[in-house]
Design a protein around this motif. Sequence first.
Motif, PDB file in Angstrom:
ATOM      1  N   GLY A  35      40.871 -47.207 -36.319  1.00 13.23           N
ATOM      2  CA  GLY A  35      42.205 -47.674 -35.982  1.00 13.23           C
ATOM      3  C   GLY A  35      43.168 -47.487 -37.134  1.00 13.23           C
ATOM      4  O   GLY A  35      42.980 -46.670 -38.021  1.00 13.23           O
ATOM      5  N   LEU A  36      44.221 -48.282 -37.152  1.00 13.44           N
ATOM      6  CA  LEU A  36      45.248 -48.165 -38.174  1.00 13.44           C
ATOM      7  C   LEU A  36      44.738 -48.604 -39.545  1.00 13.44           C
ATOM      8  O   LEU A  36      45.067 -47.993 -40.563  1.00 13.44           O
ATOM      9  CB  LEU A  36      46.472 -48.992 -37.773  1.00 13.44           C
ATOM     10  N   SER A  37      43.895 -49.626 -39.590  1.00 17.12           N
ATOM     11  CA  SER A  37      43.385 -50.082 -40.886  1.00 17.12           C
ATOM     12  C   SER A  37      42.460 -49.039 -41.510  1.00 17.12           C
ATOM     13  O   SER A  37      42.443 -48.879 -42.727  1.00 17.12           O
ATOM     14  CB  SER A  37      42.651 -51.409 -40.733  1.00 17.12           C
ATOM     15  N   GLY A  38      41.713 -48.315 -40.716  1.00 18.23           N
ATOM     16  CA  GLY A  38      40.848 -47.259 -41.235  1.00 18.23           C
ATOM     17  C   GLY A  38      41.651 -46.073 -41.730  1.00 18.23           C
ATOM     18  O   GLY A  38      41.246 -45.392 -42.673  1.00 18.23           O
ATOM     19  N   ALA A  39      42.782 -45.840 -41.118  1.00 13.96           N
ATOM     20  CA  ALA A  39      43.617 -44.721 -41.556  1.00 13.96           C
ATOM     21  C   ALA A  39      44.266 -45.020 -42.895  1.00 13.96           C
ATOM     22  O   ALA A  39      44.488 -44.120 -43.700  1.00 13.96           O
ATOM     23  CB  ALA A  39      44.694 -44.438 -40.507  1.00 13.96           C
ATOM     24  N   ILE A  40      44.570 -46.289 -43.155  1.00 12.82           N
ATOM     25  CA  ILE A  40      45.247 -46.637 -44.406  1.00 12.82           C
ATOM     26  C   ILE A  40      44.239 -46.780 -45.546  1.00 12.82           C
ATOM     27  O   ILE A  40      44.381 -46.185 -46.602  1.00 12.82           O
ATOM     28  CB  ILE A  40      46.064 -47.938 -44.237  1.00 12.82           C
ATOM     29  N   SER A  41      43.195 -47.571 -45.355  1.00 16.56           N
ATOM     30  CA  SER A  41      42.287 -47.852 -46.468  1.00 16.56           C
ATOM     31  C   SER A  41      41.097 -46.899 -46.521  1.00 16.56           C
ATOM     32  O   SER A  41      40.653 -46.543 -47.599  1.00 16.56           O
ATOM     33  CB  SER A  41      41.781 -49.286 -46.373  1.00 16.56           C
ATOM     34  N   GLY A  42      40.564 -46.494 -45.391  1.00 14.00           N
ATOM     35  CA  GLY A  42      39.348 -45.684 -45.382  1.00 14.00           C
ATOM     36  C   GLY A  42      39.584 -44.206 -45.560  1.00 14.00           C
ATOM     37  O   GLY A  42      38.645 -43.457 -45.800  1.00 14.00           O
ATOM     38  N   GLY A  43      40.812 -43.762 -45.475  1.00 13.17           N
ATOM     39  CA  GLY A  43      41.081 -42.336 -45.602  1.00 13.17           C
ATOM     40  C   GLY A  43      40.819 -41.799 -46.987  1.00 13.17           C
ATOM     41  O   GLY A  43      40.359 -40.680 -47.148  1.00 13.17           O
ATOM     42  N   ALA A  44      41.074 -42.579 -48.005  1.00 19.41           N
ATOM     43  CA  ALA A  44      40.873 -42.127 -49.381  1.00 19.41           C
ATOM     44  C   ALA A  44      39.393 -41.949 -49.683  1.00 19.41           C
ATOM     45  O   ALA A  44      39.005 -41.027 -50.388  1.00 19.41           O
ATOM     46  CB  ALA A  44      41.501 -43.118 -50.350  1.00 19.41           C
ATOM     47  N   GLU A  45      38.554 -42.807 -49.169  1.00 18.37           N
ATOM     48  CA  GLU A  45      37.120 -42.686 -49.412  1.00 18.37           C
ATOM     49  C   GLU A  45      36.579 -41.405 -48.794  1.00 18.37           C
ATOM     50  O   GLU A  45      35.766 -40.721 -49.401  1.00 18.37           O
ATOM     51  CB  GLU A  45      36.382 -43.891 -48.845  1.00 18.37           C
ATOM     52  N   HIS A  46      37.019 -41.079 -47.611  1.00 17.82           N
ATOM     53  CA  HIS A  46      36.544 -39.866 -46.959  1.00 17.82           C
ATOM     54  C   HIS A  46      37.119 -38.629 -47.637  1.00 17.82           C
ATOM     55  O   HIS A  46      36.451 -37.608 -47.746  1.00 17.82           O
ATOM     56  CB  HIS A  46      36.911 -39.879 -45.471  1.00 17.82           C
ATOM     57  N   LEU A  47      38.326 -38.720 -48.121  1.00 18.41           N
ATOM     58  CA  LEU A  47      38.987 -37.586 -48.748  1.00 18.41           C
ATOM     59  C   LEU A  47      38.303 -37.192 -50.048  1.00 18.41           C
ATOM     60  O   LEU A  47      38.108 -36.021 -50.332  1.00 18.41           O
ATOM     61  CB  LEU A  47      40.460 -37.907 -49.002  1.00 18.41           C
ATOM     62  N   PHE A  48      37.902 -38.145 -50.847  1.00 18.09           N
ATOM     63  CA  PHE A  48      37.304 -37.845 -52.141  1.00 18.09           C
ATOM     64  C   PHE A  48      35.787 -37.735 -52.082  1.00 18.09           C
ATOM     65  O   PHE A  48      35.141 -37.582 -53.110  1.00 18.09           O
ATOM     66  CB  PHE A  48      37.739 -38.888 -53.171  1.00 18.09           C
ATOM     67  N   GLY A  49      35.206 -37.828 -50.922  1.00 16.55           N
ATOM     68  CA  GLY A  49      33.794 -37.532 -50.752  1.00 16.55           C
ATOM     69  C   GLY A  49      32.836 -38.639 -51.121  1.00 16.55           C
ATOM     70  O   GLY A  49      31.702 -38.361 -51.473  1.00 16.55           O
ATOM     71  N   LYS A  50      33.217 -39.903 -51.048  1.00 13.82           N
ATOM     72  CA  LYS A  50      32.287 -40.982 -51.349  1.00 13.82           C
ATOM     73  C   LYS A  50      31.270 -41.161 -50.224  1.00 13.82           C
ATOM     74  O   LYS A  50      30.175 -41.638 -50.449  1.00 13.82           O
ATOM     75  CB  LYS A  50      33.026 -42.293 -51.595  1.00 13.82           C
ATOM     76  N   GLN A  51      31.666 -40.791 -49.019  1.00 15.84           N
ATOM     77  CA  GLN A  51      30.755 -40.885 -47.884  1.00 15.84           C
ATOM     78  C   GLN A  51      30.285 -39.475 -47.550  1.00 15.84           C
ATOM     79  O   GLN A  51      31.025 -38.676 -47.000  1.00 15.84           O
ATOM     80  CB  GLN A  51      31.454 -41.506 -46.682  1.00 15.84           C
ATOM     81  N   LYS A  52      29.046 -39.169 -47.875  1.00 12.75           N
ATOM     82  CA  LYS A  52      28.493 -37.842 -47.600  1.00 12.75           C
ATOM     83  C   LYS A  52      27.953 -37.805 -46.177  1.00 12.75           C
ATOM     84  O   LYS A  52      27.319 -38.747 -45.700  1.00 12.75           O
ATOM     85  CB  LYS A  52      27.354 -37.538 -48.571  1.00 12.75           C
ATOM     86  N   ALA A  53      28.197 -36.704 -45.509  1.00 11.58           N
ATOM     87  CA  ALA A  53      27.676 -36.533 -44.161  1.00 11.58           C
ATOM     88  C   ALA A  53      26.206 -36.129 -44.243  1.00 11.58           C
ATOM     89  O   ALA A  53      25.810 -35.362 -45.114  1.00 11.58           O
ATOM     90  CB  ALA A  53      28.480 -35.462 -43.432  1.00 11.58           C
ATOM     91  N   ARG A  54      25.389 -36.656 -43.325  1.00 17.83           N
ATOM     92  CA  ARG A  54      23.967 -36.343 -43.302  1.00 17.83           C
ATOM     93  C   ARG A  54      23.528 -36.063 -41.882  1.00 17.83           C
ATOM     94  O   ARG A  54      24.090 -36.575 -40.922  1.00 17.83           O
ATOM     95  CB  ARG A  54      23.159 -37.521 -43.849  1.00 17.83           C
ATOM     96  N   GLY A  55      22.509 -35.249 -41.765  1.00 16.81           N
ATOM     97  CA  GLY A  55      21.849 -35.019 -40.502  1.00 16.81           C
ATOM     98  C   GLY A  55      22.718 -34.327 -39.475  1.00 16.81           C
ATOM     99  O   GLY A  55      23.307 -33.275 -39.736  1.00 16.81           O
ATOM    100  N   LEU A  56      22.774 -34.931 -38.303  1.00 10.22           N
ATOM    101  CA  LEU A  56      23.502 -34.344 -37.188  1.00 10.22           C
ATOM    102  C   LEU A  56      24.998 -34.261 -37.461  1.00 10.22           C
ATOM    103  O   LEU A  56      25.658 -33.299 -37.073  1.00 10.22           O
ATOM    104  CB  LEU A  56      23.252 -35.166 -35.916  1.00 10.22           C
ATOM    105  N   GLU A  57      25.528 -35.238 -38.180  1.00 11.62           N
ATOM    106  CA  GLU A  57      26.963 -35.234 -38.491  1.00 11.62           C
ATOM    107  C   GLU A  57      27.326 -34.033 -39.364  1.00 11.62           C
ATOM    108  O   GLU A  57      28.350 -33.381 -39.149  1.00 11.62           O
ATOM    109  CB  GLU A  57      27.325 -36.533 -39.194  1.00 11.62           C
ATOM    110  N   LEU A  58      26.476 -33.721 -40.336  1.00  4.63           N
ATOM    111  CA  LEU A  58      26.705 -32.564 -41.201  1.00  4.63           C
ATOM    112  C   LEU A  58      26.601 -31.269 -40.405  1.00  4.63           C
ATOM    113  O   LEU A  58      27.413 -30.356 -40.573  1.00  4.63           O
ATOM    114  CB  LEU A  58      25.698 -32.564 -42.353  1.00  4.63           C
ATOM    115  N   PHE A  59      25.606 -31.193 -39.522  1.00  6.80           N
ATOM    116  CA  PHE A  59      25.451 -30.004 -38.679  1.00  6.80           C
ATOM    117  C   PHE A  59      26.665 -29.800 -37.782  1.00  6.80           C
ATOM    118  O   PHE A  59      27.162 -28.675 -37.644  1.00  6.80           O
ATOM    119  CB  PHE A  59      24.179 -30.126 -37.827  1.00  6.80           C
TER     120      PHE A  59
END
Length: 105
Positions: free
Chosen positions: A56-80
């Motif tokens: 939602g909106l809160s994920g777009a504001i606060s969680g976007g930076a974590e995904h942008l700088f690669g703190k959350q690595k994709a694994r398994g099916l998500e990476l594929f």
Amino acid sequence: MVLCYNNIAVFMQLNVFEGVIALEVEVVEIFLKILLVIFSIGLIGIVLLQKGKSAGLSGAISGGAEHLFGKQKARGLELFMQRATIVTAAGFMIVSMIVAYLGTK
């Protein structure tokens, strides 16, 4: 008269050769259009199978930076799925540019 006859024969052979080349270009163009449809259906399917990454909106504001700088690595099916999306989108773009180029000729 023989010279004119030979020129006409050579001209007729060139027209037949140009017809064969035109036929081969049409076959290649049809093949590329079929490949373009396959890439587009595949891209739609892959994108629809992926889960949403925002909360939602809160994920777009606060969680976007974590995904942008690669703190959350994709694994398994998500990476594929992520890599399959990139490959399919690149293939779609390349084939669509080739089809557009052949369509202008």
